[in-house]
Write an enzyme that holds these catalytic residues in place. Structure first.
Site, short mmCIF file in Angstrom:
data_model
loop_
_atom_site.label_atom_id
_atom_site.label_comp_id
_atom_site.label_asym_id
_atom_site.label_seq_id
_atom_site.Cartn_x
_atom_site.Cartn_y
_atom_site.Cartn_z
N ASN A 1 -6.15 -2.70 1.99
CA ASN A 1 -6.11 -4.15 2.15
C ASN A 1 -7.53 -4.69 2.27
O ASN A 1 -8.41 -4.00 2.78
CB ASN A 1 -5.34 -4.55 3.41
CG ASN A 1 -3.85 -4.47 3.25
OD1 ASN A 1 -3.32 -4.41 2.14
ND2 ASN A 1 -3.14 -4.46 4.37
N ARG B 1 0.83 -1.21 0.00
CA ARG B 1 0.00 0.00 0.00
C ARG B 1 0.86 1.26 0.00
O ARG B 1 0.58 2.21 -0.73
CB ARG B 1 -0.95 0.01 1.20
CG ARG B 1 -2.05 -1.03 1.11
CD ARG B 1 -2.87 -1.08 2.36
NE ARG B 1 -1.99 -1.43 3.49
CZ ARG B 1 -2.29 -1.25 4.76
NH1 ARG B 1 -3.43 -0.70 5.12
NH2 ARG B 1 -1.45 -1.61 5.70
#
Length: 112
Positions: free
Chosen positions: A55, A37
């Site tokens: 996520n 990320r």
């Protein structure tokens, strides 16, 4: 006259590169717990894109990117084949690609 003819010829190419698009993505593989990320956010910002990344409970990473078509395409290549140094990308799915008249997201962020 030649200049105007050339401009008329190149106008569709110039316009398609500047066209704004939005696309959703989902990345499969070893993409959680490997800073995926963070790297995605950094890459999106470096390309001047807007969007978000998150996520999922299924072990994938999802998100949305918005910006000029050529830059979004660059980000799609990165998401499909680069990712974070410790990640392993098995599959990248892109969906809901659409033209937008203006950005709907401002900045690039990680959602929780």
């Amino acid at each position: 006259m030649l200049f105007y003819g050339l401009l008329f010829f190149l106008f569709p190419v110039i316009m398609s590169e500047n066209k704004l698009i939005s696309v959703d993505f989902e990345i499969y593989g070893n993409v959680q717990g490997v800073c995926f990320r963070m790297y995605t956010e950094d890459q999106g910002r470096s390309l001047g894109l807007d969007g978000w990344v998150k996520n999922t409970r299924q072990g994938t990473v999802i998100g949305q990117i918005q910006g000029p078509q050529d830059k979004v395409n660059d980000m799609k290549v990165w998401l499909r084949s680069v990712g974070s140094p410790s990640s392993r990308i098995d599959r990248a799915i892109f969906s809901n690609q659409r033209d937008i008249s203006k950005l709907e997201i401002h900045g690039f962020s990680t959602r929780y």
